[in-house]
Design an enzyme around this catalytic site. Structure first.
Site, short mmCIF file in Angstrom:
data_model
loop_
_atom_site.label_atom_id
_atom_site.label_comp_id
_atom_site.label_asym_id
_atom_site.label_seq_id
_atom_site.Cartn_x
_atom_site.Cartn_y
_atom_site.Cartn_z
N CYS A 199 0.84 -1.20 0.00
CA CYS A 199 0.00 0.00 0.00
C CYS A 199 0.88 1.26 0.00
CB CYS A 199 -0.91 0.00 1.23
SG CYS A 199 -1.79 1.55 1.49
N CYS A 241 0.66 3.29 3.24
CA CYS A 241 1.42 2.70 4.35
C CYS A 241 2.90 3.01 4.17
CB CYS A 241 1.19 1.19 4.40
SG CYS A 241 -0.51 0.69 4.69
#
Length: 461
Positions: free
Chosen positions: A381, A384
């Site tokens: 991600c 993230c």
């Protein structure tokens, strides 16, 4: 956009001859989404020299007599087919070329049959590059009806700065009416943005491209590392069709695919190019007003788009053919763990890595010796990844203070559990487990810098 056609060869269009004065007064050049011939009985001979197309950008009034509609396309009879280009090989040859060189090549090859797709953001760089080539060029844009006022003013500023007319494409009024009447103005907040984007963006784009043989986009690999990291500088469009119809009838040019966002901005500043005023308000990636917001420190630029959805859903469908389908399917829908393609993040001796059993035990405890801060994440991600540094720094600051900092990888097989038991909505999700409560408290803010996270902890411990 209005055009005049001049030719150095009277044989450029076989079966007819015309003077320069008749060319400028009688011949209507095709606009995006439509194709009209001056002489229906003429056949285009591709072996002859291409006409030089000159945009009449200084005209005081816009010619609105030709409306771009897919239904008005009349394909010319081609008496001789051009050689088939190997675009995979061309992409390799141009992979290290500058955006200016790539756009010059694109305009040289396709002339009036290619156009720049302009969204009203930093892709204005494409127009600047096209101007620098000295070649005539066309620009089109999708007016969804939901853009920011600043974007509409920016369109007008760009037209005046470059002396051009942007060819706008609009969604079908009947389709928009049906969508809004049945589901309301903001249904995308409840069931996802794909349906609205399909009506307001994808279908108008499809109509526009049916009037072209090639288009130029502002896609960059660093815009969305999870989905756009394999964008080539030129390719046969895998999704949309061009003027001739069928697979392979449209070529897609991505001249800034290998350029970093910061270098695009350095170029815009150096050339004194006008930019959308939303950029100065914290907007990086700009789309429709209800689905775009400024990004905060530590956030990836695409996190300002469709923020209520999972990170893998942050595409509208215009560039579906460039998405990393295999990894996206495996990682985005929770059917794979992505371990083979992405190394782990949040690596620090001050961070505890929780297993499924570990996080289950943590949630069962009615009373804990110390509070816990846990991030639910997926290493692929981009959002993230953007907070990796700040979360590791936070763990170092909290070391020895009585607060445990941990991570739990919640994609793949763990995603369904995390959504059901741990309030996972999208990645990353941050939870605080107090000492004397079994129920975790979800961090609601999008600010993921160290100071903001520390304020959240201090307010609860």
């Amino acid at each position: 956009m209005a055009f005049a056609v001049t030719s150095s060869s009277s044989a450029a269009i076989s079966g007819s001859s015309f003077s320069r004065s008749s060319a400028s007064s009688d011949l209507k050049v095709p606009q995006i989404g439509s194709f009209r011939l001056a002489d229906r009985h003429a056949t285009v001979n591709l072996s002859q020299k291409r006409c030089a197309v000159k945009p009449l950008n200084a005209e005081p009034k816009r010619n609105d007599s030709v409306v771009p509609l897919a239904a008005t396309i009349v394909a010319p009879e081609v008496s001789e087919k051009a050689e088939v280009e190997d675009y995979e090989q061309l992409a390799k040859e141009l992979d290290n070329a500058s955006p200016l060189e790539i756009i010059d090549k694109a305009l040289e090859k396709f002339g009036n049959d290619i156009a720049i797709a302009f969204s009203g953001a930093e892709d204005v760089a494409l127009i600047e590059y096209a101007k620098l080539t000295g070649r005539p060029f066309r620009v089109f844009s999708l007016d969804t009806g939901r853009l920011n006022p600043e974007t509409y003013r920016f369109f007008d500023e760009v037209e005046k700065h470059y002396g051009i007319r942007i060819e706008y494409m609009f969604p079908d009024a009947v389709e928009v009416q049906a969508l809004v009447r049945s589901k309301g103005l903001f249904s995308f907040y409840e069931d996802g943005h794909q349906e609205c984007c399909r009506v307001r963006k994808v279908r108008p784009l499809r109509r526009a491209l049916k009037g072209l043989r090639a288009w130029i986009t502002g896609q960059r690999k660093d815009q969305s590392p999870g989905t756009r990291s394999e964008v080539p500088v030129v390719q046969v469009d895998p999704v949309f069709e061009g003027l001739d119809g069928g697979i392979g009838s449209l070529v897609k040019w991505n001249p800034v695919a290998n350029v970093d966002g910061k270098d695009i901005w350095n170029f815009l500043r150096a050339m004194n190019v006008p930019v959308n005023s939303l950029h100065s308000q914290g907007y990086v990636s700009i789309g429709c007003e209800p689905c775009t917001r400024p990004v905060l420190p530590g956030q990836h630029e695409r996190e300002g788009r469709w923020w209520w959805e999972d990170s893998k859903a942050k595409e509208c469908g215009l560039h579906k053919g460039n998405l990393k389908q295999d990894s996206a399917a495996a990682q985005g829908n929770g059917n794979g763990n992505g371990a083979a393609t992405q190394s782990d993040i949040f690596n620090s001796q001050n961070l505890v890595t929780l297993s499924r059993t570990g996080v289950e035990n943590l949630t069962r405890l009615e009373s804990r010796k110390e509070p816990w801060l846990v991030v639910l994440y997926a290493p692929w991600c981009p959002f993230c990844q953007a907070m990796d540094e700040s979360y590791v720094e936070l763990a170092e600051k909290l070391a020895g203070t009585g607060v445990k900092v941990a991570k739990f990888r919640a994609d793949g097989e763990q995603k369904e559990y995390a959504q059901r038991e741990l309030q996972l909505g999208s990645f990353p999700t941050i939870l605080f487990f107090p000492k004397h409560s079994s129920k975790p408290i979800k961090y609601a803010s999008e600010k993921r810098d160290v100071d903001s996270l520390m304020a959240f902890i201090n307010a609860l411990r």
